[in-house]
Design a protein around this motif. Structure first.
Motif, short mmCIF file in Angstrom:
data_model
loop_
_atom_site.label_atom_id
_atom_site.label_comp_id
_atom_site.label_asym_id
_atom_site.label_seq_id
_atom_site.Cartn_x
_atom_site.Cartn_y
_atom_site.Cartn_z
N ALA A 1 40.61 -0.59 2.00
CA ALA A 1 39.79 -1.72 1.57
C ALA A 1 38.35 -1.25 1.47
O ALA A 1 37.89 -0.45 2.29
N GLU A 2 37.67 -1.75 0.46
CA GLU A 2 36.26 -1.42 0.25
C GLU A 2 35.61 -2.61 -0.44
O GLU A 2 36.19 -3.18 -1.36
N THR A 3 34.41 -2.94 -0.01
CA THR A 3 33.65 -4.01 -0.65
C THR A 3 32.49 -3.38 -1.39
O THR A 3 31.78 -2.54 -0.86
N ASP A 4 32.34 -3.78 -2.65
CA ASP A 4 31.24 -3.27 -3.46
C ASP A 4 30.87 -4.32 -4.51
O ASP A 4 31.57 -5.32 -4.68
N ILE A 5 29.79 -4.05 -5.22
CA ILE A 5 29.29 -4.99 -6.22
C ILE A 5 30.00 -4.76 -7.55
O ILE A 5 30.18 -3.63 -7.97
N GLU A 6 30.40 -5.86 -8.18
CA GLU A 6 31.02 -5.81 -9.50
C GLU A 6 30.28 -6.74 -10.46
O GLU A 6 29.66 -7.72 -10.05
N PRO B 1 28.03 -12.14 -18.38
CA PRO B 1 26.73 -11.46 -18.39
C PRO B 1 25.79 -12.02 -17.32
O PRO B 1 25.68 -13.24 -17.16
N GLY B 2 25.15 -11.11 -16.59
CA GLY B 2 24.16 -11.52 -15.60
C GLY B 2 24.74 -11.99 -14.28
O GLY B 2 23.99 -12.38 -13.39
N ILE B 3 26.06 -11.97 -14.12
CA ILE B 3 26.68 -12.41 -12.87
C ILE B 3 27.24 -11.18 -12.15
O ILE B 3 27.99 -10.39 -12.73
N TYR B 4 26.87 -11.05 -10.87
CA TYR B 4 27.31 -9.92 -10.06
C TYR B 4 27.69 -10.45 -8.68
O TYR B 4 27.19 -11.48 -8.25
N GLY B 5 28.58 -9.74 -8.02
CA GLY B 5 28.95 -10.17 -6.68
C GLY B 5 29.71 -9.11 -5.93
O GLY B 5 30.22 -8.14 -6.51
N GLU B 6 29.78 -9.29 -4.62
CA GLU B 6 30.51 -8.37 -3.75
C GLU B 6 31.99 -8.77 -3.77
O GLU B 6 32.32 -9.94 -3.54
N VAL B 7 32.84 -7.79 -4.05
CA VAL B 7 34.28 -8.01 -4.14
C VAL B 7 34.98 -6.97 -3.28
O VAL B 7 34.67 -5.78 -3.36
N GLU B 8 35.93 -7.42 -2.45
CA GLU B 8 36.73 -6.48 -1.66
C GLU B 8 38.00 -6.16 -2.44
O GLU B 8 38.67 -7.04 -2.96
N ARG B 9 38.30 -4.86 -2.53
CA ARG B 9 39.51 -4.38 -3.21
C ARG B 9 40.06 -3.19 -2.45
O ARG B 9 39.33 -2.50 -1.75
N PRO B 10 41.36 -2.89 -2.64
CA PRO B 10 41.88 -1.64 -2.11
C PRO B 10 41.09 -0.47 -2.68
O PRO B 10 40.68 -0.50 -3.84
N ASP B 11 40.85 0.56 -1.86
CA ASP B 11 40.04 1.68 -2.35
C ASP B 11 40.87 2.86 -2.82
O ASP B 11 40.34 3.89 -3.24
N HIS B 12 42.20 2.72 -2.79
CA HIS B 12 43.10 3.76 -3.32
C HIS B 12 44.24 3.06 -4.05
O HIS B 12 44.88 2.16 -3.48
N VAL B 13 44.46 3.44 -5.29
CA VAL B 13 45.55 2.84 -6.07
C VAL B 13 46.34 3.92 -6.80
O VAL B 13 45.83 5.00 -7.08
N LYS B 14 47.57 3.56 -7.10
CA LYS B 14 48.40 4.36 -7.99
C LYS B 14 48.94 3.38 -9.02
O LYS B 14 49.43 2.30 -8.64
N ILE B 15 48.81 3.74 -10.29
CA ILE B 15 49.33 2.88 -11.34
C ILE B 15 50.36 3.63 -12.17
O ILE B 15 50.40 4.86 -12.20
N ARG B 16 51.18 2.85 -12.84
CA ARG B 16 52.11 3.36 -13.83
C ARG B 16 51.77 2.58 -15.10
O ARG B 16 51.68 1.35 -15.07
N ALA B 17 51.56 3.30 -16.20
CA ALA B 17 51.17 2.65 -17.45
C ALA B 17 51.66 3.48 -18.63
O ALA B 17 52.18 4.59 -18.45
N GLN B 18 51.46 2.93 -19.81
CA GLN B 18 51.87 3.63 -21.02
C GLN B 18 50.66 4.08 -21.82
O GLN B 18 49.60 3.45 -21.79
N GLU B 19 50.86 5.19 -22.55
CA GLU B 19 49.87 5.70 -23.50
C GLU B 19 50.02 4.93 -24.81
O GLU B 19 51.00 4.21 -25.00
N ARG B 20 49.13 5.17 -25.76
CA ARG B 20 49.21 4.50 -27.05
C ARG B 20 50.46 4.87 -27.83
O ARG B 20 50.88 4.13 -28.71
N ASP B 21 51.11 5.99 -27.48
CA ASP B 21 52.36 6.38 -28.14
C ASP B 21 53.60 5.82 -27.44
O ASP B 21 54.73 6.08 -27.84
N GLY B 22 53.39 5.08 -26.33
CA GLY B 22 54.49 4.47 -25.60
C GLY B 22 54.99 5.29 -24.42
O GLY B 22 55.78 4.79 -23.61
N SER B 23 54.56 6.54 -24.30
CA SER B 23 55.01 7.37 -23.17
C SER B 23 54.38 6.87 -21.87
O SER B 23 53.26 6.37 -21.86
#
Length: 168
Positions: free
Chosen positions: A83-88, A94-116
């Protein structure tokens, strides 16, 4: 390539869950190119398709510094820890900022533009930006996660202090 208009809050499209991308074609490639140009023009680090009014699970993050932009199509968070809190901030707020807590390490699975498919791990700032964009695809706005709002003046002071510390 075209620079598109960024959808701003309170537009309801920002709170809709996006549909999976099923067609990996030239039209998708052109959309991703336009999203990238729009993000760069707006001085952003990330952009998601709903921010340009398109309800599909596609987003881009770009950390610069010689790294290639990361295109995330149909992304899934497969691991998150810490967990880490930082400004987003957000191009749609526009013009709105705030402190948000999020996990500080992630692993994602996603696709490329070719579908792989690919997997990617990220930490810190990069993990934060990836999660912010995936939230957009799920209709979740960063303002729903803000613990403390930060004014533009406070943000400018924090940035100036950080630059002074780097020079010291």
């Amino acid at each position: 390539m075209a620079i598109l208009e960024i959808v701003k809050h309170p537009n309801g499209k920002l709170e809709e869950k996006c549909s999976d991308v099923k067609k990996f074609d030239k039209k998708l490639g052109a959309l991703l190119d336009d999203m990238y140009e729009t993000m760069i023009d707006a001085d952003g680090v990330g952009i998601a398709a709903p921010q340009i009014g398109v309800n599909i699970r596609a987003a881009i993050v770009d950390f610069g510094e010689g790294q290639d932009p990361i295109e995330m199509i149909n992304p899934e968070l497969v691991l998150f820890e810490g967990a880490e809190t930082d400004i987003e901030g957000c191009l749609s707020f526009p013009g709105i900022y705030g402190e948000v807590e999020r996990p500080d390490h992630v692993k994602i699975r996603a696709q490329e533009r070719d579908g792989s498919w690919y997997e990617l791990e990220a930490e810190g700032y990069e993990a934060r930006a990836i999660q912010h964009e995936i939230d957009h695809l799920n209709g979740i706005l960063f303002t729903s996660k803000i613990s403390t709002y930060i004014t533009q003046e406070e943000l400018d002071a924090i940035i100036a202090q950080g630059e002074e510390e780097e020079q010291a």
